[in-house]
Design a protein around this motif. Structure first.
Motif, PDB file in Angstrom:
ATOM      1  N   GLY A 266      -1.336   4.255  -4.530  1.00 21.60           N
ATOM      2  CA  GLY A 266      -2.193   3.072  -4.410  1.00 21.60           C
ATOM      3  C   GLY A 266      -1.380   1.797  -4.265  1.00 21.60           C
ATOM      4  O   GLY A 266      -1.716   0.911  -3.471  1.00 21.60           O
ATOM      5  N   GLU A 267      -0.282   1.699  -5.009  1.00 25.87           N
ATOM      6  CA  GLU A 267       0.584   0.511  -4.890  1.00 25.87           C
ATOM      7  C   GLU A 267       1.174   0.435  -3.474  1.00 25.87           C
ATOM      8  O   GLU A 267       1.225  -0.636  -2.872  1.00 25.87           O
ATOM      9  CB  GLU A 267       1.709   0.563  -5.929  1.00 25.87           C
ATOM     10  CG  GLU A 267       2.671  -0.605  -5.783  1.00 25.87           C
ATOM     11  CD  GLU A 267       3.835  -0.568  -6.763  1.00 25.87           C
ATOM     12  OE1 GLU A 267       3.837   0.255  -7.695  1.00 25.87           O
ATOM     13  OE2 GLU A 267       4.766  -1.387  -6.565  1.00 25.87           O
ATOM     14  N   SER A 268       1.600   1.581  -2.951  1.00 21.61           N
ATOM     15  CA  SER A 268       2.130   1.590  -1.576  1.00 21.61           C
ATOM     16  C   SER A 268       1.048   1.144  -0.594  1.00 21.61           C
ATOM     17  O   SER A 268       1.326   0.376   0.337  1.00 21.61           O
ATOM     18  CB  SER A 268       2.621   2.985  -1.189  1.00 21.61           C
ATOM     19  OG  SER A 268       3.651   3.399  -2.038  1.00 21.61           O
ATOM     20  N   ASP A 269      -0.182   1.603  -0.806  1.00 19.77           N
ATOM     21  CA  ASP A 269      -1.287   1.193   0.079  1.00 19.77           C
ATOM     22  C   ASP A 269      -1.477  -0.325   0.015  1.00 19.77           C
ATOM     23  O   ASP A 269      -1.608  -0.993   1.043  1.00 19.77           O
ATOM     24  CB  ASP A 269      -2.602   1.868  -0.344  1.00 19.77           C
ATOM     25  CG  ASP A 269      -2.549   3.382  -0.190  1.00 19.77           C
ATOM     26  OD1 ASP A 269      -1.670   3.894   0.523  1.00 19.77           O
ATOM     27  OD2 ASP A 269      -3.395   4.057  -0.821  1.00 19.77           O
ATOM     28  N   VAL A 270      -1.483  -0.865  -1.199  1.00 19.20           N
ATOM     29  CA  VAL A 270      -1.674  -2.308  -1.370  1.00 19.20           C
ATOM     30  C   VAL A 270      -0.553  -3.076  -0.653  1.00 19.20           C
ATOM     31  O   VAL A 270      -0.807  -4.019   0.110  1.00 19.20           O
ATOM     32  CB  VAL A 270      -1.708  -2.670  -2.880  1.00 19.20           C
ATOM     33  CG1 VAL A 270      -1.594  -4.172  -3.098  1.00 19.20           C
ATOM     34  CG2 VAL A 270      -2.984  -2.129  -3.523  1.00 19.20           C
ATOM     35  N   ARG A 271       0.675  -2.657  -0.879  1.00 17.89           N
ATOM     36  CA  ARG A 271       1.823  -3.356  -0.273  1.00 17.89           C
ATOM     37  C   ARG A 271       1.782  -3.285   1.261  1.00 17.89           C
ATOM     38  O   ARG A 271       2.000  -4.284   1.952  1.00 17.89           O
ATOM     39  CB  ARG A 271       3.139  -2.736  -0.764  1.00 17.89           C
ATOM     40  CG  ARG A 271       3.472  -3.071  -2.203  1.00 17.89           C
ATOM     41  CD  ARG A 271       4.828  -2.499  -2.593  1.00 17.89           C
ATOM     42  NE  ARG A 271       5.129  -2.790  -3.971  1.00 17.89           N
ATOM     43  CZ  ARG A 271       5.605  -3.958  -4.405  1.00 17.89           C
ATOM     44  NH1 ARG A 271       5.837  -4.944  -3.544  1.00 17.89           N
ATOM     45  NH2 ARG A 271       5.840  -4.158  -5.692  1.00 17.89           N
ATOM     46  N   GLU A 272       1.505  -2.089   1.777  1.00 16.54           N
ATOM     47  CA  GLU A 272       1.536  -1.912   3.245  1.00 16.54           C
ATOM     48  C   GLU A 272       0.365  -2.644   3.909  1.00 16.54           C
ATOM     49  O   GLU A 272       0.514  -3.214   4.982  1.00 16.54           O
ATOM     50  CB  GLU A 272       1.516  -0.422   3.607  1.00 16.54           C
ATOM     51  CG  GLU A 272       2.739   0.350   3.135  1.00 16.54           C
ATOM     52  CD  GLU A 272       4.011   0.071   3.936  1.00 16.54           C
ATOM     53  OE1 GLU A 272       3.915  -0.323   5.112  1.00 16.54           O
ATOM     54  OE2 GLU A 272       5.108   0.242   3.361  1.00 16.54           O
ATOM     55  N   LEU A 273      -0.806  -2.625   3.271  1.00 15.26           N
ATOM     56  CA  LEU A 273      -1.954  -3.357   3.835  1.00 15.26           C
ATOM     57  C   LEU A 273      -1.674  -4.861   3.837  1.00 15.26           C
ATOM     58  O   LEU A 273      -1.951  -5.557   4.818  1.00 15.26           O
ATOM     59  CB  LEU A 273      -3.222  -3.038   3.044  1.00 15.26           C
ATOM     60  CG  LEU A 273      -3.830  -1.651   3.303  1.00 15.26           C
ATOM     61  CD1 LEU A 273      -4.742  -1.208   2.160  1.00 15.26           C
ATOM     62  CD2 LEU A 273      -4.600  -1.635   4.640  1.00 15.26           C
ATOM     63  N   ALA A 274      -1.082  -5.353   2.745  1.00 17.33           N
ATOM     64  CA  ALA A 274      -0.751  -6.788   2.674  1.00 17.33           C
ATOM     65  C   ALA A 274       0.274  -7.142   3.744  1.00 17.33           C
ATOM     66  O   ALA A 274       0.204  -8.211   4.373  1.00 17.33           O
ATOM     67  CB  ALA A 274      -0.218  -7.127   1.277  1.00 17.33           C
TER      68      ALA A 274
END
Ligand code: NAD
Length: 259
Positions: free
Chosen positions: A29-37
């Motif tokens: 989930g953290e990777s998703d947040v970082r990559e989407l940002a």
């Protein structure tokens, strides 16, 4: 704003979109947040881990991204839905939903109690349905959206002591089909990612036993790479973006060829 990795794709259609991730403070989930940002999306996320969630949101906002963290327990549907609605009030209609939060706690098969079973279903699948129900009207109003449900390779292999988790993950594949059917008419796409073994902090610190990773790579995976959260996040980006605009109701396996 954080920069996208130059080696990989950028998705113009994600710029300015509001993407919501459950369980976004750590792991995949953290990777998703970082990559989407990094793609210029506005990102909101919830998690139980307030310290990590606030720190991540602060870091992203300091770098020029727009990120919002709220504490929520996805098993408390009333509170969770109120946090989803609050995120939409602050950052605009949610048009990307990543149903990611889960807990792969192990319990010996014979020891599972009714309460434990209900808790496992609540943390691993129930919230997928109600989060989608909450965002669907926003997506419809915006002309469409993308819902991404996180499944698991465990539903296709032979794993002990993960009964409620595996049952939930198998259910998520069926849920993806029913949601895809219900929401397709509003141009809302629903897809399921099936990760293999992703070496998050928790997997490395709590789950992996000595030799497990080497065994997986040499005997089970056909591509001899270690898989990380970013490998899943890149599939999330593609499914969230207009590049996949005609894909719905499907499963997308990212497992290094585990067979
Ligand atoms: N890591 C893997 O190898 C793997 C493999 C297959 C599928 N998956 C799936 O990918 C997703 C992410 O897995 P992960 O490995 O990053 O997990 P993780 O345990 O590392 O992270 C899960 C995050 O969700 C949060 N969370 C847990 N319960 C919550 C609750 N009740 N309310 C709100 N937040 C909660 C945790 O605090 C954590 O930040 C899950 O759906 C998991 O089933 C992971």
């Amino acid at each position: 704003m954080p920069e996208p990795t130059p080696r990989y794709a950028t998705y113009p259609s994600l710029r300015g979109k509001h993407a919501f991730v459950s369980g976004g403070a750590s792991g995949i989930g953290e990777s998703d947040v970082r990559e989407l940002a990094a793609q210029g999306a506005k990102v909101s996320f919830v998690d139980l881990d307030v310290e990590r969630g606030e720190k991540l949101a602060q870091e992203l906002n300091d770098s020029g991204a727009q990120a919002l963290f709220q504490r929520a327990d996805v098993t408390d549907i009333t509170d969770y839905v109120s946090k989803i609605n609050n995120a939409a009030e602050q950052l605009g209609p949610i048009t990307v939903l990543v149903n990611n939060a889960a807990n792969d706690k192990r319990t010996p098969f014979a020891d599972v109690t009714v309460d434990q079973w209900d808790t496992e279903i609540a943390v691993n699948i129930r919230h997928h349905f109600f989060a989608a129900q909450a965002v669907a009207p926003m997506m419809r109003g915006a002309g469409g959206g993308s819902i991404i449900n996180m499944g698991s390779i465990t539903a296709h292999l032979d794993f002990p002591n993960l009964t409620g988790y595996v049952a939930s993950k198998a259910g998520i594949e069926g849920l993806t089909r029913t949601q895809g059917r219900e929401y397709g008419k509003w141009n809302i796409r629903v897809n399921c990612i099936i990760p293999g073994w992703i070496l998050t902090e928790k997997q490395l610190e709590v789950v992996a036993q000595p030799g497990d990773i080497e065994k997986l790579i040499s005997e089970d995976q056909k591509i001899p790479n270690k898989l990380y959260g970013e490998d899943i996040a890149r599939m999330v980006l593609w499914l969230a973006a207009d590049d996949s605009r005609n894909c719905t109701g499907q499963k997308w396996v990212v497992d290094g060829g585990w067979m």
